[in-house]
Design an enzyme around this catalytic site. Structure first.
Site, mmCIF file in Angstrom:
data_model
loop_
_atom_site.group_PDB
_atom_site.id
_atom_site.type_symbol
_atom_site.label_atom_id
_atom_site.label_comp_id
_atom_site.label_asym_id
_atom_site.label_seq_id
_atom_site.Cartn_x
_atom_site.Cartn_y
_atom_site.Cartn_z
ATOM 1 N N ASP A 121 -2.869 -9.114 5.924
ATOM 2 C CA ASP A 121 -1.321 -9.648 5.824
ATOM 3 C C ASP A 121 -0.927 -10.865 6.675
ATOM 4 O O ASP A 121 0.008 -11.565 6.730
ATOM 5 C CB ASP A 121 -0.118 -9.265 5.339
ATOM 6 C CG ASP A 121 0.072 -8.175 6.619
ATOM 7 O OD1 ASP A 121 -1.346 -7.793 6.911
ATOM 8 O OD2 ASP A 121 1.188 -7.788 6.689
ATOM 9 N N ASP A 141 3.910 -5.762 14.190
ATOM 10 C CA ASP A 141 4.614 -5.069 13.128
ATOM 11 C C ASP A 141 5.715 -4.499 13.705
ATOM 12 O O ASP A 141 6.240 -4.018 12.945
ATOM 13 C CB ASP A 141 3.391 -4.379 12.180
ATOM 14 C CG ASP A 141 2.491 -5.057 11.162
ATOM 15 O OD1 ASP A 141 2.771 -6.398 10.950
ATOM 16 O OD2 ASP A 141 1.126 -4.454 11.332
ATOM 17 N N TYR A 156 10.886 0.801 7.088
ATOM 18 C CA TYR A 156 9.611 -0.094 8.321
ATOM 19 C C TYR A 156 9.344 1.017 9.447
ATOM 20 O O TYR A 156 8.093 1.428 9.127
ATOM 21 C CB TYR A 156 9.820 -1.154 8.387
ATOM 22 C CG TYR A 156 8.765 -1.859 9.315
ATOM 23 C CD1 TYR A 156 8.171 -3.159 8.052
ATOM 24 C CD2 TYR A 156 8.372 -1.483 10.304
ATOM 25 C CE1 TYR A 156 6.977 -3.687 8.568
ATOM 26 C CE2 TYR A 156 7.020 -2.819 10.639
ATOM 27 C CZ TYR A 156 6.301 -3.392 9.547
ATOM 28 O OH TYR A 156 5.496 -3.540 9.557
ATOM 29 N N GLU A 187 -4.901 -7.406 10.575
ATOM 30 C CA GLU A 187 -5.215 -6.225 8.998
ATOM 31 C C GLU A 187 -3.991 -8.427 8.228
ATOM 32 O O GLU A 187 -4.283 -8.999 8.569
ATOM 33 C CB GLU A 187 -2.959 -5.658 9.112
ATOM 34 C CG GLU A 187 -3.627 -5.481 7.443
ATOM 35 C CD GLU A 187 -2.367 -3.933 7.867
ATOM 36 O OE1 GLU A 187 -1.527 -4.026 8.654
ATOM 37 O OE2 GLU A 187 -2.945 -3.477 6.589
ATOM 38 N N HIS A 208 -3.118 -9.197 15.470
ATOM 39 C CA HIS A 208 -2.924 -8.745 14.382
ATOM 40 C C HIS A 208 -4.413 -9.178 13.267
ATOM 41 O O HIS A 208 -3.658 -9.819 12.642
ATOM 42 C CB HIS A 208 -1.870 -7.711 13.917
ATOM 43 C CG HIS A 208 -2.311 -6.998 13.080
ATOM 44 N ND1 HIS A 208 -3.277 -5.489 13.169
ATOM 45 C CD2 HIS A 208 -0.987 -5.928 11.576
ATOM 46 C CE1 HIS A 208 -2.627 -5.006 12.319
ATOM 47 N NE2 HIS A 208 -1.494 -5.417 11.478
ATOM 48 N N HIS A 265 0.408 -0.597 15.075
ATOM 49 C CA HIS A 265 0.079 0.030 14.222
ATOM 50 C C HIS A 265 -1.464 0.395 13.714
ATOM 51 O O HIS A 265 -2.027 1.580 13.191
ATOM 52 C CB HIS A 265 1.217 0.369 12.749
ATOM 53 C CG HIS A 265 0.800 -0.266 11.684
ATOM 54 N ND1 HIS A 265 -0.086 0.108 10.566
ATOM 55 C CD2 HIS A 265 0.120 -1.907 12.124
ATOM 56 C CE1 HIS A 265 -0.784 -1.200 10.027
ATOM 57 N NE2 HIS A 265 -0.097 -1.899 10.423
ATOM 58 N N HIS A 307 7.047 -9.173 10.321
ATOM 59 C CA HIS A 307 7.857 -9.312 9.119
ATOM 60 C C HIS A 307 9.238 -9.370 9.036
ATOM 61 O O HIS A 307 9.841 -8.968 10.058
ATOM 62 C CB HIS A 307 7.205 -7.855 8.249
ATOM 63 C CG HIS A 307 6.132 -7.708 7.783
ATOM 64 N ND1 HIS A 307 5.243 -8.551 7.061
ATOM 65 C CD2 HIS A 307 4.823 -7.204 8.693
ATOM 66 C CE1 HIS A 307 4.328 -7.672 6.564
ATOM 67 N NE2 HIS A 307 3.625 -7.476 7.945
ATOM 68 N N HIS A 313 1.003 -1.123 -0.096
ATOM 69 C CA HIS A 313 0.058 0.141 0.347
ATOM 70 C C HIS A 313 0.790 1.602 -0.319
ATOM 71 O O HIS A 313 0.567 2.119 0.504
ATOM 72 C CB HIS A 313 -0.982 0.372 0.744
ATOM 73 C CG HIS A 313 -1.171 -0.658 2.746
ATOM 74 N ND1 HIS A 313 0.329 -0.062 3.190
ATOM 75 C CD2 HIS A 313 -1.422 -1.862 2.935
ATOM 76 C CE1 HIS A 313 0.364 -0.605 4.223
ATOM 77 N NE2 HIS A 313 -0.943 -1.935 4.088
HETATM 78 FE FE1 FEO Z 1 -1.049 -4.245 9.694
HETATM 79 FE FE2 FEO Z 1 1.639 -6.005 8.712
HETATM 80 O O1 FEO Z 1 0.202 -5.504 8.585
#
Ligand code: FEO
Length: 409
Positions: free
Chosen positions: A82, A164, A192, A80, A78, A145, A225, A24
């Site tokens: 991903d 994250d 990041y 989100e 989390h 986040h 990640h 994004h």
């Molecule tokens: Fe906030 Fe890696 O997703």
């Protein structure tokens, strides 16, 4: 690749995305990973899942250790996609006894997946669950986040599963930061931070204080990640520095140009900065990606922005970069604006407005040049560089900040 044991009976079972290049708006030149972790204990517990496209890779890793149907608990740190894209199918497959999430996680799960029969259990900061020999303690990390974000801490292993936070968009065969060339993981963590977390810097400061107050003994940080930190002090110290907006004796000049006039102005401003000992980076918005520019901005004391006037406004490339930058809330910056124009000349005022919105200390006046700069106009640009550079030097001295990083470059 295979599942990897990162602590006794704790495994990385995630997936590596070598090919993603845009997250994004963030340029992920090095790909990324979606890290999931599995604890084998009396209760088998999975921490987060992966982007749905990578479900087979994750399942392959889990099946190297257990039958997925043996999973008792899933912790959703989390929501989100991903990390939760595969969650609905995973729940259908393994029929867990419980799915743990934060209070805001519950709302996020409901609005993403509209589940009717998931065994959801809300946990708050300070709550813990026993898996048998191991314990999972939860710490809500709202707005790091997303509102739902949460850490899981395994005290017996001094392991922090950090969602994250502390992550990097970095695909690698290695699983640990210390297996990469020295400093490499920290550079990706910096990018990041600048692109994902900088706007939440006050929350990062509060979180670091909370972790210190709780006295959490951490010898490994496993983010969602990138690579895992076996020397957490390194990334914790970096987060402390980044979240305080501590800058180098450096200015970034971000510009776009139509017929090279604004470009000439940028180069002369950089010479002015150089003349008073301030390191300058000249970044064309045409050739530098916004997410690379923001990394330079994060570590700079001054942000100088330039655009010719186009259709009574600024160049679309500059609007892109400045909109992105404003959203990420860099703070404690000195700012200045410049640009050429043909007849109406609004660009410098518009650029200055962006700088004011970012709470910059704006060095006025900026420099406007009609059409092509002559020697006098280029001298004005040089002088603007000097004025900004002197403000940088004064600010650095006031803050007592060293220019060590520039000296090392
Ligand atoms: Fe906030 Fe890696 O997703």
């Amino acid at each position: 690749m295979g599942a990897e044991e990162i602590k006794e009976n704790i495994y990385w079972v995630g997936a590596i995305d070598w090919n993603i290049r845009d997250f994004h708006g963030y340029s992920t030149y090095k790909g990324t990973t979606y890290n999931s972790y599995l604890i084998k204990d009396e209760k088998i517990c999975l921490f987060d899942t992966v982007k749905s496209d990578f479900k087979n890779e994750m399942l392959y890793h889990i099946r190297q250790l257990i039958d997925p149907e043996q999973i008792d608990y899933i912790v959703v740190n989390h929501v989100e996609l991903d990390h939760s894209g595969y969650l609905p199918e995973m729940i259908a497959l393994c029929k867990p006894e419980k799915v743990f999430c934060s209070p805001m996680g519950l709302k996020a799960i409901e609005s993403h997946f509209h589940p009717v029969d998931w065994p959801l259990e809300v946990v708050k900061s300070g709550d813990s669950i026993s898996l048998g020999a191991k314990t999972v303690q939860f710490l809500e990390t709202k707005m790091l986040h997303w509102p739902d974000s949460m850490f899981s801490y395994i005290p017996e292993d001094k392991l922090l599963i950090s969602s994250d936070a502390f992550g990097q968009h970095l695909a690698s065969t290695e699983r640990y930061a210390d297996e990469l060339p020295e400093g490499a993981a920290l550079l990706d963590a910096e990018k990041y931070y600048a692109n994902i977390l900088m706007l939440f810097s006050p929350n990062v400061q509060k979180l670091l204080a909370k972790v210190a107050e709780m006295g959490l003994d951490i010898d490994m940080i496993a983010p969602d990640h990138g690579v895992i930190w076996r020397d957490p002090a390194l990334v914790l110290a970096a987060y402390d520095r980044w979240s305080q907006h501590i800058a180098d004796r450096k200015a970034v000049i971000i510009y776009d140009s139509m017929w090279h006039s604004t470009e000439k102005m940028a180069k002369n401003i950089s010479a002015g900065l150089r003349s008073v000992g301030v390191h300058a980076r000249v970044l064309s918005a045409k050739v530098n990606h916004r997410s690379d520019i923001i990394v330079e901005v994060a570590s700079a004391k001054a942000v100088i922005v330039g655009s010719p006037t186009l259709n009574n406004g600024i160049m679309p490339t500059m609007a892109d970069v400045l909109t992105y930058m404003k959203g990420l809330r860099p703070r404690k910056k000195i700012g200045a604006a410049f640009g050429s124009f043909g007849w109406s000349g609004e660009s410098v005022n518009i650029l200055t407005g962006f700088l004011e919105d970012m709470h910059c200390e704006v060095i006025e006046p900026g420099v406007k040049v009609k059409n092509v700069p002559d020697h006098a106009a280029l001298q004005e640009c040089f002088d603007l560089g000097v004025r900004v550079g002197m403000a940088v030097n004064a600010s650095m001295e006031a803050e007592g900040t060293s220019a060590a990083r520039v000296a090392e470059d």
